[in-house]
Design an enzyme around this catalytic site. Structure first.
Site, PDB file in Angstrom:
ATOM      1  N   PRO A  15      -4.471  -6.498   1.713  1.00  0.00           N
ATOM      2  CA  PRO A  15      -4.285  -7.944   1.408  1.00  0.00           C
ATOM      3  C   PRO A  15      -2.810  -8.070   2.458  1.00  0.00           C
ATOM      4  O   PRO A  15      -1.912  -7.641   2.053  1.00  0.00           O
ATOM      5  CB  PRO A  15      -3.915  -8.190  -0.206  1.00  0.00           C
ATOM      6  CG  PRO A  15      -3.688  -6.726  -0.660  1.00  0.00           C
ATOM      7  CD  PRO A  15      -4.486  -5.957   0.287  1.00  0.00           C
ATOM      8  N   ALA A  17      -0.036 -10.969   3.658  1.00  0.00           N
ATOM      9  CA  ALA A  17       0.461 -12.272   3.699  1.00  0.00           C
ATOM     10  C   ALA A  17       0.380 -12.825   5.069  1.00  0.00           C
ATOM     11  O   ALA A  17       0.709 -12.402   5.945  1.00  0.00           O
ATOM     12  CB  ALA A  17       1.524 -12.239   3.076  1.00  0.00           C
ATOM     13  N   GLN A  69      -6.215 -10.584  -5.380  1.00  0.00           N
ATOM     14  CA  GLN A  69      -5.097  -9.980  -5.875  1.00  0.00           C
ATOM     15  C   GLN A  69      -4.176 -11.012  -6.235  1.00  0.00           C
ATOM     16  O   GLN A  69      -3.714 -11.796  -5.753  1.00  0.00           O
ATOM     17  CB  GLN A  69      -4.517  -9.244  -4.297  1.00  0.00           C
ATOM     18  CG  GLN A  69      -3.416  -8.280  -5.066  1.00  0.00           C
ATOM     19  CD  GLN A  69      -2.396  -7.519  -4.122  1.00  0.00           C
ATOM     20  OE1 GLN A  69      -1.774  -8.327  -3.194  1.00  0.00           O
ATOM     21  NE2 GLN A  69      -2.556  -6.361  -3.980  1.00  0.00           N
ATOM     22  N   CYS A 100       4.115  -4.936  -3.287  1.00  0.00           N
ATOM     23  CA  CYS A 100       4.968  -5.656  -2.179  1.00  0.00           C
ATOM     24  C   CYS A 100       6.224  -5.438  -2.461  1.00  0.00           C
ATOM     25  O   CYS A 100       6.854  -5.312  -3.553  1.00  0.00           O
ATOM     26  CB  CYS A 100       4.763  -7.380  -2.652  1.00  0.00           C
ATOM     27  SG  CYS A 100       5.589  -8.234  -1.595  1.00  0.00           S
ATOM     28  N   ARG A 223      -2.216  -3.231   8.933  1.00  0.00           N
ATOM     29  CA  ARG A 223      -1.751  -3.737  10.207  1.00  0.00           C
ATOM     30  C   ARG A 223      -2.618  -3.295  11.601  1.00  0.00           C
ATOM     31  O   ARG A 223      -2.530  -3.886  12.552  1.00  0.00           O
ATOM     32  CB  ARG A 223      -0.098  -3.565  10.371  1.00  0.00           C
ATOM     33  CG  ARG A 223       0.485  -4.305   9.442  1.00  0.00           C
ATOM     34  CD  ARG A 223       2.120  -4.069   9.785  1.00  0.00           C
ATOM     35  NE  ARG A 223       2.580  -2.832   9.143  1.00  0.00           N
ATOM     36  CZ  ARG A 223       3.522  -2.233   9.219  1.00  0.00           C
ATOM     37  NH1 ARG A 223       4.572  -2.828   9.785  1.00  0.00           N
ATOM     38  NH2 ARG A 223       3.787  -0.982   8.497  1.00  0.00           N
TER      39      ARG A 223
END
Length: 307
Positions: A15, A17, A69, A100, A223
């Site tokens: 996940p 953002a 999530q 996070c 990434r």
């Protein structure tokens, strides 16, 4: 049988953002990503029915299984968020974000801040487990807040009979630097009574080594798949021959379906990644930064990525 049990060494999309939205998830599913997870969703925003947040819960037909999530630090609001997700019959699991590292999340005592408050984390997990009607309950963590504390964290999580734990191989303090500790994930695997999914700087070149070090049950790619969503096929089939232009145009088509006239501006960040290390990439990025018209954008993409 739990859906997680049907996979051997599954590949998860992390996940992320601003990146792992519906459009991007549709793209990675074309290349063999096994499990997709929504962007991190604030339980507060979900409960108070923020329109943007509800949009983030949409999925494509190809997303099976699809995990949502959530993040937060208030047990009652978390409970209400879980009850809302229960009403969405296409969601297969609920994942709690405890990884996070960004300040605005930490200040709310959410994300990886919960690794500093295991009593609070236990209350939140209890609220999720007691109310979740979906097929799986999972958690995403880092190996600790300021230091490796995996030997303290995993025994706490073992009490909740989670379906899997995904672990980013850094502490919160490390943010996204090069201090990756895959041996901590190996230790988690030794201590855990559930499946462990390894995460953190995993790419095509190192994925076999990380599986060997950690003995993890699967990998979560973050990434490394931005700009290279075909990495899932590379890992599974060693498939490197792809039509970049075709993929990018498909991705842009999905963006247009979701974001309408805002698609061109939102898609720029993806085009920056797709064009990395290519000849004349700087000139291309400068050009697309000024394009808003979708037809002009399509022509520019076709021209630059013409193979």
């Amino acid at each position: 049988m739990k859906w997680i049990e049907s996979f051997t060494n599954p590949l998860f999309l992390a996940p992320m953002a601003g990146f792992s939205d519906l459009a991007f998830r549709s793209v990675v599913k074309k290349f063999g990503c096994d499990v997709t997870t929504s962007e991190m969703i604030s339980s507060n925003a979900l409960v108070y029915e923020c329109k943007k947040t509800l949009t983030m819960l949409k999925k494509s037909e190809s997303e099976k299984p699809f995990v949502v999530q959530i993040a937060g630090s208030d047990e009652e609001i978390i409970k209400k968020a879980v009850l809302l997700i229960n009403e969405l019959d296409y969601v297969d699991g609920i994942d709690l974000n405890c990884g996070c590292p960004v300040n605005k999340v930490i200040k709310q005592n959410a994300g990886s801040a919960l690794l500093n408050d295991l009593e609070k984390l236990k209350k939140i997990l209890s609220a999720i487990k007691e109310n979740n009607k979906k097929a799986s309950t999972s958690i995403k963590i880092r190996i600790g807040f300021n230091k490796d504390e995996i030997e303290t964290i995993i025994p706490v999580l073992n009490d909740f009979e989670l379906d899997y734990i995904s672990i980013h191989a850094r502490t919160r303090k490390d943010l996204y630097n090069n201090n990756l500790n895959y041996n901590a994930i190996k230790k988690a695997k030794e201590l855990s009574n559930t499946k462990i999914i390894a995460n953190g700087n995993i790419n095509y070149d190192n994925h076999k080594q990380i599986l060997e070090i950690t003995k993890a049950d699967g990998l979560m790619i973050g990434r490394a798949c931005i700009g290279e969503p075909w990495i899932f096929s590379q890992i599974k089939q060693n498939k490197k021959d792809v039509s970049k232009k075709e993929i990018i145009l498909y991705h842009f088509e999905k963006m247009r379906e979701i974001y309408n006239d805002k698609a061109s501006s939102i898609f720029r960040k993806h085009l920056h990644e797709y064009s990395k290390a290519m000849p004349n990439a700087s000139e291309f990025r400068n050009a697309i930064n000024k394009i808003s018209d979708e037809k002009v954008m399509i022509n520019k993409i076709s021209e630059f990525f013409n193979e």
